[in-house]
Design a protein around this motif. Structure first.
Motif, PDB file in Angstrom:
ATOM      1  N   SER A  64     -49.488 -32.215  19.024  1.00  0.00           N
ATOM      2  CA  SER A  64     -49.260 -32.407  17.618  1.00  0.00           C
ATOM      3  C   SER A  64     -49.415 -33.791  16.957  1.00  0.00           C
ATOM      4  CB  SER A  64     -47.916 -31.622  17.070  1.00  0.00           C
ATOM      5  OG  SER A  64     -48.372 -30.309  17.204  1.00  0.00           O
ATOM      6  N   VAL A  65     -50.528 -34.557  17.558  1.00  0.00           N
ATOM      7  CA  VAL A  65     -50.899 -35.793  17.252  1.00  0.00           C
ATOM      8  C   VAL A  65     -52.127 -35.900  16.740  1.00  0.00           C
ATOM      9  CG1 VAL A  65     -50.874 -38.116  18.236  1.00  0.00           C
ATOM     10  CG2 VAL A  65     -49.261 -36.809  18.749  1.00  0.00           C
ATOM     11  N   LEU A  66     -52.314 -36.982  15.932  1.00  0.00           N
ATOM     12  CA  LEU A  66     -53.591 -36.937  15.029  1.00  0.00           C
ATOM     13  C   LEU A  66     -54.208 -38.418  15.231  1.00  0.00           C
ATOM     14  CD1 LEU A  66     -55.869 -36.101  12.859  1.00  0.00           C
ATOM     15  CD2 LEU A  66     -54.427 -36.981  11.154  1.00  0.00           C
ATOM     16  N   LEU A  67     -55.408 -38.614  15.851  1.00  0.00           N
ATOM     17  CA  LEU A  67     -55.967 -40.013  15.791  1.00  0.00           C
ATOM     18  C   LEU A  67     -56.248 -40.352  14.467  1.00  0.00           C
ATOM     19  CD1 LEU A  67     -56.995 -42.578  17.519  1.00  0.00           C
ATOM     20  CD2 LEU A  67     -59.014 -41.263  17.882  1.00  0.00           C
ATOM     21  N   VAL A  68     -55.966 -41.498  13.821  1.00  0.00           N
ATOM     22  CA  VAL A  68     -56.541 -41.764  12.351  1.00  0.00           C
ATOM     23  C   VAL A  68     -57.270 -43.322  12.560  1.00  0.00           C
ATOM     24  CG1 VAL A  68     -55.610 -42.471  10.145  1.00  0.00           C
ATOM     25  CG2 VAL A  68     -54.489 -40.575  11.358  1.00  0.00           C
ATOM     26  N   LYS A  69     -58.553 -43.228  11.892  1.00  0.00           N
ATOM     27  CA  LYS A  69     -59.232 -44.531  11.825  1.00  0.00           C
ATOM     28  C   LYS A  69     -58.739 -44.914  10.277  1.00  0.00           C
ATOM     29  CE  LYS A  69     -62.560 -43.278  15.270  1.00  0.00           C
ATOM     30  NZ  LYS A  69     -64.007 -43.195  15.770  1.00  0.00           N
ATOM     31  N   GLY A  70     -58.183 -46.225  10.289  1.00  0.00           N
ATOM     32  CA  GLY A  70     -57.874 -46.640   9.044  1.00  0.00           C
ATOM     33  C   GLY A  70     -58.559 -47.910   8.503  1.00  0.00           C
ATOM     34  N   LYS A  71     -57.897 -48.729   7.605  1.00  0.00           N
ATOM     35  CA  LYS A  71     -58.554 -49.879   7.173  1.00  0.00           C
ATOM     36  C   LYS A  71     -59.217 -50.753   8.459  1.00  0.00           C
ATOM     37  CE  LYS A  71     -56.383 -50.096   2.660  1.00  0.00           C
ATOM     38  NZ  LYS A  71     -55.476 -50.889   1.826  1.00  0.00           N
ATOM     39  N   ALA A 108     -47.799 -34.378   5.868  1.00  0.00           N
ATOM     40  CA  ALA A 108     -46.952 -34.428   7.068  1.00  0.00           C
ATOM     41  C   ALA A 108     -47.368 -35.756   7.691  1.00  0.00           C
ATOM     42  CB  ALA A 108     -47.575 -33.442   7.949  1.00  0.00           C
ATOM     43  N   THR A 109     -48.194 -36.338   7.325  1.00  0.00           N
ATOM     44  CA  THR A 109     -48.908 -37.576   8.128  1.00  0.00           C
ATOM     45  C   THR A 109     -48.636 -38.995   7.378  1.00  0.00           C
ATOM     46  OG1 THR A 109     -50.914 -37.184   7.340  1.00  0.00           O
ATOM     47  CG2 THR A 109     -50.157 -36.360   9.719  1.00  0.00           C
ATOM     48  N   GLY A 110     -48.872 -38.673   5.912  1.00  0.00           N
ATOM     49  CA  GLY A 110     -48.799 -39.827   5.115  1.00  0.00           C
ATOM     50  C   GLY A 110     -50.064 -40.699   5.091  1.00  0.00           C
ATOM     51  N   ILE A 111     -51.264 -39.983   5.513  1.00  0.00           N
ATOM     52  CA  ILE A 111     -52.413 -40.840   5.823  1.00  0.00           C
ATOM     53  C   ILE A 111     -53.187 -40.889   4.464  1.00  0.00           C
ATOM     54  CG2 ILE A 111     -52.772 -40.273   8.336  1.00  0.00           C
ATOM     55  CD1 ILE A 111     -54.766 -37.843   7.136  1.00  0.00           C
ATOM     56  N   ARG A 112     -54.083 -42.014   4.458  1.00  0.00           N
ATOM     57  CA  ARG A 112     -54.903 -42.299   3.274  1.00  0.00           C
ATOM     58  C   ARG A 112     -55.854 -41.082   3.025  1.00  0.00           C
ATOM     59  NH1 ARG A 112     -54.631 -46.909   6.014  1.00  0.00           N
ATOM     60  NH2 ARG A 112     -53.103 -48.730   4.824  1.00  0.00           N
ATOM     61  N   VAL A 113     -56.104 -40.767   1.738  1.00  0.00           N
ATOM     62  CA  VAL A 113     -57.271 -39.870   1.217  1.00  0.00           C
ATOM     63  C   VAL A 113     -58.565 -40.079   2.104  1.00  0.00           C
ATOM     64  CG1 VAL A 113     -58.780 -38.826  -0.402  1.00  0.00           C
ATOM     65  CG2 VAL A 113     -56.400 -39.040  -0.782  1.00  0.00           C
ATOM     66  N   SER A 114     -58.918 -41.461   2.077  1.00  0.00           N
ATOM     67  CA  SER A 114     -60.273 -41.892   2.805  1.00  0.00           C
ATOM     68  C   SER A 114     -60.084 -41.654   4.428  1.00  0.00           C
ATOM     69  CB  SER A 114     -60.372 -43.230   2.650  1.00  0.00           C
ATOM     70  OG  SER A 114     -59.340 -44.112   3.169  1.00  0.00           O
ATOM     71  N   GLU A 115     -59.057 -41.762   4.872  1.00  0.00           N
ATOM     72  CA  GLU A 115     -58.653 -41.301   6.346  1.00  0.00           C
ATOM     73  C   GLU A 115     -58.446 -39.957   6.576  1.00  0.00           C
ATOM     74  OE1 GLU A 115     -55.547 -45.178   7.317  1.00  0.00           O
ATOM     75  OE2 GLU A 115     -54.889 -43.335   6.741  1.00  0.00           O
ATOM     76  N   CYS A 116     -58.097 -39.233   5.592  1.00  0.00           N
ATOM     77  CA  CYS A 116     -58.276 -37.694   5.711  1.00  0.00           C
ATOM     78  C   CYS A 116     -59.626 -37.254   5.838  1.00  0.00           C
ATOM     79  CB  CYS A 116     -57.518 -37.204   4.637  1.00  0.00           C
ATOM     80  SG  CYS A 116     -57.486 -35.189   4.777  1.00  0.00           S
ATOM     81  N   THR A 117     -60.456 -37.574   4.915  1.00  0.00           N
ATOM     82  CA  THR A 117     -62.185 -37.393   4.869  1.00  0.00           C
ATOM     83  C   THR A 117     -62.720 -37.941   6.307  1.00  0.00           C
ATOM     84  OG1 THR A 117     -62.681 -39.287   3.883  1.00  0.00           O
ATOM     85  CG2 THR A 117     -62.285 -37.324   2.584  1.00  0.00           C
ATOM     86  N   GLY A 118     -62.087 -38.860   7.130  1.00  0.00           N
ATOM     87  CA  GLY A 118     -62.856 -39.462   8.471  1.00  0.00           C
ATOM     88  C   GLY A 118     -62.421 -38.544   9.656  1.00  0.00           C
TER      89      GLY A 118
END
Length: 300
Positions: A167-174, A146-156
């Protein structure tokens, strides 16, 4: 006292962890690539990194080609070493970067692999069940798709990072960069069900924490753990292909573009700094359109 090569490597790893804030997964590749080069320097009786010259870098490149490594692997090795020696130059350990002028010949860019929609349906089907781990696995799969986030972002992801009202997710990326990514009704339902019925059950034997996805012992899932889960789902669905960590991310981007999304929006959702990183997916969608045309047009 002069440091050893391994001590310089350790300093570089700390630099990647603290200053660059790279993921453990990325750092593992850097460490492996540099350790392989240090083996080469030992074979060549090069005792000090200060003594590595451009000719040595070229010789190492030749050795990699002789091992018949893929172009992408060789390019990654050269890039890792260029960064390592750039760090040594910054630390005034060396005066010139021997890998600065080493160029790996570029081949045709490999198109990213992705799942077709029918294959995704097969993956979702094997996640169905009432067991806590089945409920968790479906939530992971739904969210990644649904989001296309990285696996490392998913675990965080932590519980407080999810806004169910919007229906929004805060993602912490690279580089610890943050972005907001929307998710749809299927992911919304799967995550709510997981939190309400499965997560607390899995957490019974673990100390309290706020990470969303946990393993069977209640501890936070690692990127390796999620890759293992995805591999098992592929095997269970009897799909004749191997999965890699970015495959659902590729699928997310490809399906959006196939269904009319604009490139800039996909770039923002993926968290790409440069549009060129996103443009590779346009080649995938064009190839998909071409194959569809050839199959279905009577005069193709």
């Amino acid at each position: 006292m002069t440091k050893t090569s391994n001590e310089y490597l350790q300093s570089f790893i700390e630099f990647l962890q603290i200053e660059k804030q790279y993921s453990n997964y990325t750092i593992e590749y850097y460490q492996y690539d540099i350790e392989e080069f240090l083996k080469f320097t030992n074979e060549q009786s090069i005792e000090d990194l200060k003594d590595v010259e451009y000719s040595d870098a070229r010789l190492y490149l030749t050795a990699l080609h002789e091992k018949q490594l893929s172009r992408s692997t060789i390019a990654r090795r050269v890039s890792s070493l260029r960064s390592f020696f750039r760090f040594l130059s910054r630390e005034q350990v060396i005066t010139e970067n021997p890998f600065l002028l080493v160029q790996q010949q570029k081949g045709a860019k490999k198109l990213p692999s992705f799942f077709y929609e029918e294959e995704m349906e097969e993956l979702f089907a094997v996640c169905e069940g009432e067991e806590p781990l089945q409920i968790r696995n479906k939530a992971i799969l739904e969210l990644l798709y649904a989001t296309g986030i990285r696996v490392s972002e998913c675990t965080g992801i932590e519980l407080t990072h999810i806004d169910f009202d919007l229906s929004v997710l805060l993602v912490k990326g690279k580089g610890n960069k943050e972005r907001y990514v929307p998710f749809g009704s299927f992911a919304h339902e799967a995550i709510e069900r997981y939190i309400a019925t499965a997560r607390h059950f899995l957490m019974k034997s673990a100390d309290s924490h706020s990470f969303l996805f946990v393993n069977h012992r209640g501890r936070p899932l690692t990127p390796r753990g999620i890759r293992h889960i995805l591999t098992k789902l592929i095997e269970k669905a009897s799909l004749t292909r191997k999965i890699h960590p970015h495959m659902l991310r590729h699928t997310f981007a490809t399906h959006l573009l196939n269904n009319g999304a604009d490139l800039r929006t996909v770039q923002e959702l993926l968290g790409h700094d440069h549009l060129s990183s996103t443009q590779v997916y346009t080649h995938v969608t064009k190839e998909h359109l071409r194959k569809t045309y050839v199959i279905h047009h009577p005069r193709a």
